[in-house]
Motif scaffolding. Structure first.
Motif, PDB file in Angstrom:
ATOM      1  N   VAL A 190     -70.213 -90.822-104.958  1.00 52.67           N
ATOM      2  CA  VAL A 190     -69.693 -89.471-105.138  1.00 52.67           C
ATOM      3  C   VAL A 190     -70.822 -88.445-105.153  1.00 52.67           C
ATOM      4  N   GLY A 228     -74.481 -87.364-100.573  1.00 48.15           N
ATOM      5  CA  GLY A 228     -73.729 -87.032 -99.372  1.00 48.15           C
ATOM      6  C   GLY A 228     -74.482 -86.014 -98.566  1.00 48.15           C
ATOM      7  N   TYR A 286     -62.213 -85.354-101.966  1.00 46.70           N
ATOM      8  CA  TYR A 286     -62.837 -85.865-100.765  1.00 46.70           C
ATOM      9  C   TYR A 286     -63.714 -87.081-101.067  1.00 46.70           C
ATOM     10  N   ARG A 287     -64.722 -86.890-101.902  1.00 46.84           N
ATOM     11  CA  ARG A 287     -65.665 -88.007-102.074  1.00 46.84           C
ATOM     12  C   ARG A 287     -65.097 -89.142-102.926  1.00 46.84           C
ATOM     13  N   ARG A 304     -62.689 -91.332-100.952  1.00 44.23           N
ATOM     14  CA  ARG A 304     -63.462 -92.004 -99.917  1.00 44.23           C
ATOM     15  C   ARG A 304     -64.248 -93.175-100.493  1.00 44.23           C
ATOM     16  N   THR A 305     -64.890 -92.934-101.622  1.00 46.79           N
ATOM     17  CA  THR A 305     -65.685 -93.998-102.241  1.00 46.79           C
ATOM     18  C   THR A 305     -64.799 -95.129-102.739  1.00 46.79           C
ATOM     19  N   SER A 357     -63.854 -90.913 -92.838  1.00 47.59           N
ATOM     20  CA  SER A 357     -63.918 -89.482 -93.138  1.00 47.59           C
ATOM     21  C   SER A 357     -62.552 -88.860 -93.416  1.00 47.59           C
ATOM     22  N   ARG A 368     -73.406 -91.332 -94.044  1.00 44.49           N
ATOM     23  CA  ARG A 368     -73.304 -89.882 -94.203  1.00 44.49           C
ATOM     24  C   ARG A 368     -74.651 -89.187 -94.147  1.00 44.49           C
TER      25      ARG A 368
END
Ligand SMILES: Nc1ncnc2c1ncn2[C@@H]1O[C@H](COP(=O)(O)OP(=O)(O)OP(=O)(O)O)[C@@H](O)[C@H]1O
Ligand SMILES: [Mg+2]
Lengths: 255, 346
Positions: B33, B36, B71-72, B75-76, B201, B313
């Motif tokens: 997180v 990036g 978002y992060r 994704r993680t 993504s 990333r």
């Protein structure tokens, strides 16, 4: 545990591999299966172990039909040592023997001190305790065979099925193994090629072309005529002057 | 000798191992997180997480909060679930098929997923009602169904399954190429290629709610069957002789593996090498017994894929590299090492 089979048979496609085997083996008896290559000894052992579904006939363990037991219940009663079984995993000897506890352990129950003791005991029984930490890939053929036998012992079965258990063993370990299975208080069925070893069994059965053609005490079954017919060898019975046991010397009957 | 006994058969993994594993995973997720294209200060990240998870009410910048939480974070988490799921699938297939080179895509799942994705996005199958993910999922299951049926018809052994998997994969890959060549414009082809190589993504929270349960169910199924997996060491017949019900165990485990892989592929594309290399690395680190191999492979897969995602990333500033490229860059040399280490074993 008493073992009974009635008219047991198995076919590969249409070709009968084992046919009409009816057999009764008493509790604690050591029963030798002999017969030429391809006569169906391994297949019969697999049928008795419940690893092949019979195409005819049935097997009973005591009064219980084998077919009515779950895999796990069967594995608590019968241990089976295959003619050959290999692994590429980097298992240690103790790991491999520990697999014998599988049918006794529930999915999440830990491997306890009792199980570890049974494994140690099994290792000692085959004389492998000093190699308990060795990796499978580093073992010799005979050592692997002894580990397989220890795994079967760790299963604490009431019926022990051994498929040519002595074929890789040196002479000392052959005799030690036969003495071990004799002394075990369990029923033992073993496929053998050495007819002099078969003489030491309580009873023997002769397989030929999938059929059990003779069954009884070794002295009754292993007659020169029977040996000539089934194994195509001439046999001379000799007597050991030390203890008067009979043993055979063989000659090949064909050119 | 007593010492050795205790060491080999230490009952269950003691509590500190689970704590260690949990902390490693937490640290990896935090790193995923924090790091990036635009690094965020750790205290902001912690504040946002505290706000979201415990309603702490720290004052934070709302744009940062959105990046972190919408978002992060998903994704993680999806990276972690996929990594764990793929590694577990590898462990299971390598044990059941008894082939060191078995990986989760062996059974045609990934090839089928690509075909499904292409059929939906390029051919417009399903008339817009189906998304790319559902198309991929359907394709994955269809391909596995065909492969399993073919393997059964061929006799049903592990060798037959591998061969049927190869045949199925070839067929579906050919179909994918055919559809792309026939109907796709350059833009679509590029998009599909990007998806095929693995792409995290577009991942949002709804994807977490698919990936996380799939990985968790797979993990529990594997954990439940660790003894059965061990029993396959000397082959299926030996496992049966040890009391394993082959049909049930193979059915449950291969079924779970397929569902897990199909879910992951349909969400993020087929990320290669995780399912192949992680289990082997873990065998090397913690030994071949599944009581340890299963939890450690799940953890290592999760951490590895989070790390690969971070690298993807930041590798080229301002541009996201497909995560499959990163895993292949690490995985191919790893794979070579496995081959060399397995030399001499048959
Ligand atoms: N699955 C199978 N399909 C076809 N034929 C088989 C199968 N299993 C065994 N056979 C055949 O059945 C015969 C008996 O095999 P089996 O392994 O039982 O013999 P055996 O008495 O144990 O021989 P050996 O002394 O060489 O171990 C062989 O001719 C073998 O080719
Ligand atoms: Mg045989």
């Amino acid at each position: 545990m008493r073992l009974r089979t009635a008219n047991l048979g198995w076919r590969a496609g249409v070709r009968p591999i084992v046919e009409g085997v009816t057999l009764e083996i008493a509790p604690g008896e050591t029963f030798g299966l002999i017969g030429p290559n391809g006569s169906g000894k391994s297949t019969l052992l697999r049928l008795i172990a419940g690893l092949l579904p019979p195409s005819a006939g049935r097997v009973w363990l005591g009064e219980t039909p084998l077919a009515s037991l779950s895999r796990r219940e069967v594995a608590r009663r019968i241990a089976f040592v295959e003619q050959q079984a290999e692994t590429t995993e980097a298992l240690t000897v103790r790991d491999a023997v520990g697999l014998g506890r599988t049918p006794w352990l529930a999915a999440l129950s830990p491997f306890g001190a009792g199980d570890a003791a049974i494994v140690e005991h099994a290792l000692c029984a085959v004389g492998m305790e000093h190699m308990a930490g060795a990796q499978w890939q580093t073992l010799s053929g005979g050592e692997r065979q002894r580990v397989h036998i220890a795994r079967a012992l760790a299963q604490r079965p009431r019926l022990l099925l051994l498929d040519e258990p002595t074929n890789h063993l040196d002479i000392h370990h052959q005799l030690a193994l036969l003495r071990l299975v004799h002394r075990l208080p369990v029923t033992v069925v073993l496929a053998l090629h050495d007819l002099n070893q078969a003489l030491g069994c309580d009873r023997i059965g002769v397989m030929a072309q999938g059929r059990l053609i003779a069954c009884g005490p070794p002295a009754k079954v292993l007659t020169p005529e029977q040996l000539a017919k089934t194994f195509r060898v001439g046999a001379t019975a000799l007597t050991d002057p030390v203890d008067d046991t009979v043993l055979f010397r063989f000659r090949c009957l064909e050119e | 000798m007593t010492v050795a006994t205790v060491r080999s058969y230490r009952p269950r993994a003691p509590a500190w191992r689970w704590i260690l594993a949990g902390s490693l995973l937490t640290v990896a997720i935090l790193a995923g997180v924090i790091i990036g294209e635009m690094p965020l200060p750790p205290d902001t990240v912690l504040a946002v997480l505290a706000n979201k998870l415990f309603g702490a009410g720290y004052p934070v910048d709302s744009i940062n909060a959105a990046i972190i939480w919408n978002y992060r974070m998903p994704r993680t988490l999806v990276a972690a679930a996929c990594g764990a799921g793929l590694a577990l699938s590898g462990v299971v297939l390598q044990a059941l098929i008894r082939n060191a080179l078995a990986d989760p895509y062996l059974l045609g799942v990934s090839a089928g997923a690509s075909t499904g994705a292409v059929a939906v996005t390029i051919l417009g199958l399903g008339g817009g009602a189906l998304g790319l993910s559902s198309g991929a999922f359907a394709g994955a299951l269809l391909a596995f169904g065909l492969v399993a049926a073919l393997a059964r018809a061929a006799g049903g052994g592990p060798a037959q399954l591998v061969l049927a998997g190869i045949a199925g994969s070839q067929l579906f890959n050919a179909l994918t190429s055919f559809f792309i060549a026939r109907s796709a414009n350059a833009e679509q082809a590029r998009g599909i290629m990007f998806w095929l190589l693995g792409n995290l993504s577009g991942v949002r929270w709804p994807d977490v709610s698919l990936a996380a349960p799939a990985a968790l169910i797979g993990f529990l199924a594997c954990l439940w069957h660790v003894r059965a997996l061990d029993a396959f060491s000397f082959g299926a017949q030996s496992a049966a002789a040890l009391g394993i019900s082959l049909r049930r165990v193979q059915g449950v485990l291969i079924g779970t593996t397929t569902l897990m892989t199909a879910t992951m592929v349909s969400l993020v594309g087929s990320i290669g090498f995780v399912g192949l290399v992680v289990p082997h690395a873990m065998r090397f680190a913690v030994g071949p017994r599944h009581g340890r191999l299963v939890p450690w492979s799940a953890l290592a897969g999760a951490v590895f894929l989070i790390a690969a995602d971070i690298v993807s990333r930041i590798l080229i500033p301002g541009q996201v590299v497909a995560i499959g490229v990163v895993t292949a860059l690490v995985g191919a040399p790893g794979f070579a090492l496995i081959l060399i280490r397995n030399r001499g074993r048959t």
